[in-house]
Design a protein around this motif. Structure first.
Motif, short mmCIF file in Angstrom:
data_model
loop_
_atom_site.label_atom_id
_atom_site.label_comp_id
_atom_site.label_asym_id
_atom_site.label_seq_id
_atom_site.Cartn_x
_atom_site.Cartn_y
_atom_site.Cartn_z
N LEU A 235 27.40 83.97 64.04
CA LEU A 235 26.68 82.72 63.85
C LEU A 235 27.61 81.53 64.00
N MET A 236 28.74 81.54 63.29
CA MET A 236 29.64 80.39 63.33
C MET A 236 30.16 80.14 64.75
N ASN A 237 30.48 81.20 65.44
CA ASN A 237 30.94 81.07 66.83
C ASN A 237 29.84 80.48 67.70
N HIS A 238 28.62 80.99 67.55
CA HIS A 238 27.49 80.51 68.35
C HIS A 238 27.24 79.02 68.11
N LEU A 239 27.34 78.59 66.86
CA LEU A 239 27.05 77.19 66.54
C LEU A 239 27.93 76.24 67.35
N LEU A 240 29.16 76.64 67.61
CA LEU A 240 30.09 75.77 68.34
C LEU A 240 29.53 75.32 69.68
N LYS A 241 28.84 76.19 70.38
CA LYS A 241 28.35 75.82 71.72
C LYS A 241 27.06 75.00 71.66
N THR A 242 26.42 74.92 70.49
CA THR A 242 25.19 74.15 70.35
C THR A 242 25.46 72.70 69.97
N ASN A 243 26.73 72.35 69.87
CA ASN A 243 27.12 71.01 69.44
C ASN A 243 26.87 70.00 70.56
N ASP A 244 25.92 69.08 70.36
CA ASP A 244 25.62 68.05 71.36
C ASP A 244 24.68 67.03 70.73
N ILE A 245 25.21 65.87 70.35
CA ILE A 245 24.36 64.88 69.69
C ILE A 245 23.39 64.22 70.66
N THR A 246 23.56 64.44 71.97
CA THR A 246 22.65 63.82 72.95
C THR A 246 21.49 64.73 73.35
N ARG A 247 21.48 65.99 72.92
CA ARG A 247 20.43 66.91 73.34
C ARG A 247 19.06 66.40 72.90
N GLU A 248 18.15 66.26 73.86
CA GLU A 248 16.79 65.76 73.63
C GLU A 248 16.80 64.36 73.03
N ARG A 249 17.91 63.63 73.26
CA ARG A 249 18.00 62.25 72.81
C ARG A 249 18.44 61.39 73.99
N LYS A 250 18.78 60.15 73.72
CA LYS A 250 19.28 59.25 74.76
C LYS A 250 20.76 59.56 75.02
N ASP A 251 21.38 58.78 75.91
CA ASP A 251 22.77 59.03 76.24
C ASP A 251 23.68 58.64 75.07
N PHE A 252 24.92 59.09 75.14
CA PHE A 252 25.89 58.95 74.06
C PHE A 252 26.05 57.51 73.58
N LEU A 253 26.29 56.59 74.49
CA LEU A 253 26.53 55.21 74.10
C LEU A 253 25.28 54.55 73.54
N THR A 254 24.13 54.87 74.08
CA THR A 254 22.88 54.30 73.56
C THR A 254 22.65 54.76 72.13
N ILE A 255 22.93 56.04 71.87
CA ILE A 255 22.74 56.59 70.52
C ILE A 255 23.64 55.88 69.51
N LEU A 256 24.88 55.65 69.89
CA LEU A 256 25.87 55.14 68.94
C LEU A 256 26.02 53.63 68.93
N LYS A 257 25.37 52.95 69.85
CA LYS A 257 25.55 51.50 69.96
C LYS A 257 25.14 50.76 68.70
N ASP A 258 24.03 51.16 68.12
CA ASP A 258 23.49 50.43 66.97
C ASP A 258 23.82 51.07 65.62
N ILE A 259 24.60 52.15 65.64
CA ILE A 259 25.00 52.79 64.39
C ILE A 259 26.13 51.97 63.76
N LYS A 260 25.96 51.62 62.51
CA LYS A 260 26.95 50.77 61.84
C LYS A 260 28.07 51.57 61.18
#
Length: 333
Positions: A235-260
């Motif tokens: 499980l722990m090994n598998h979780l590593l490859k699922t890491n992606d904050i952009t999956r089914e979201r907007k692009d990286f910079l758009t996601i983080l632009k408004d985060i304070k």
């Protein structure tokens, strides 16, 4: 497993659409009582657990009374990733490990925090897999996290990480001695040729034909086998490859632009797993759109595992973040 506590979660919907009827979430708290001090969530890495300080604490050099993360001033909470087997009877093991993602675990952790009536975090911090979880926890509820500190980690699984996860998964599913054999491969990702060569210098065990490096690797494999379950490793090994904050979201910079949230990226200059080039690129991209992003690099011969070795350097990097809060706490007391 002193002071291990449990939260019962029911009917939890996974990212893939399946529902988990019951998830036991085990955790530990250290320092000040919940509700009386700023909260620091510490996420463990692949073979770690919630014992971050005290007896057998894996981050004792950084967390505790008078340490950088000072338990005289902070409430420290560490959850166990469900399925890591760290409870009294190994009752939370998971067989269908491929159903889970880092995002699922981050949501589980937030459910735990909300159950504890914790609405805001001073910091979420973690190394390796724990850092990936920290990224995802911040994106899920950016208005609730003041400081994000991912160490030797990244917001995504690179192709290199995904490739090594596949090799580990193949070993874990096909070897006659899966935990030991997978650990042999993993240890060479977590260290560097320079670190290994400097330490062992081609020496053999006295009166034996076995090289010291071989003995060291085998010992690491069996030590992990004696305290870790196969399903947990998968499980722990598998979780590593699922890491992606952009999956089914907007692009990286758009996601983080408004985060304070203040983002403090900490890389290791010799990390062969979450390589520093990726972290530097992340930093420069973020710096183009916001001011409160910071980059620090641990200098070490030891590679990825430096976040568990180079405590003096890490303490110097973290000290301004946590000392500032301590000063504010003192002023407002």
């Amino acid at each position: 497993m002193k002071n291990l506590e449990k939260i019962d979660l029911f009917n939890f919907d996974l990212e893939n659409g399946k529902q988990r009827p019951y998830i036991p979430l085990f955790y530990q708290t250290f320092g000040q009582p919940i509700g009386s001090a700023p909260v620091v969530v510490v996420n463990h890495a692949l073979t770690g657990n919630s014992t971050v300080t005290g007896e057998n604490g894996w981050w004792n050099d950084l967390i505790g009374e008078g340490k950088i993360i000072d338990t005289n001033y902070f409430t420290v909470i560490a959850f166990n990733i469900p399925g890591n087997g760290y409870d009294d009877n190994f009752g939370n093991l998971i067989s269908n490990y491929q159903d889970y993602t880092v995002r699922d675990i981050a949501r589980v952790f937030w459910e735990g925090l909300f159950f504890l009536k914790i609405e805001t975090l001073f910091t979420v911090i973690g190394g390796s897999l724990g850092g990936a979880l920290a990224w995802e926890m911040t994106v899920l509820f950016p208005d609730k996290v003041e400081n994000l500190i991912p160490i030797a980690s990244d917001w995504k699984a690179s192709d290199w990480v995904i490739a090594n996860v596949l090799i580990q998964d193949q070993i874990l599913n096909n070897s006659d001695n899966p935990i030991v054999d997978a650990r042999l491969h993993a240890m060479l990702l977590y260290r560097t040729p320079q670190s290994i060569n400097q330490r062992f210098q081609r020496n053999k065990l006295e009166n034996l034909s076995v090289y010291q490096i071989e003995n060291w690797l085998i010992n690491h494999g069996f030590k992990l086998k004696n305290r870790f379950r196969l399903s947990a490793y998968k499980l722990m090994n598998h979780l590593l490859k699922t890491n992606d904050i952009t999956r089914e979201r907007k692009d990286f910079l758009t996601i983080l632009k408004d985060i304070k949230t203040n983002i403090h990226i900490v890389a290791v200059d010799t990390d062969y797993f979450f390589i520093p080039d990726e972290n530097r690129e992340t930093y420069h991209e973020l710096k183009s759109i916001r001011e409160n992003v910071f980059y620090n690099e641990i200098k070490s011969i030891h590679g990825h595992d430096a976040f568990l070795i180079e405590f003096d350097q890490l303490a110097q990097i973290l000290e301004p973040i946590f000392n500032k809060q301590k000063q504010q706490t003192y002023v407002n007391a």
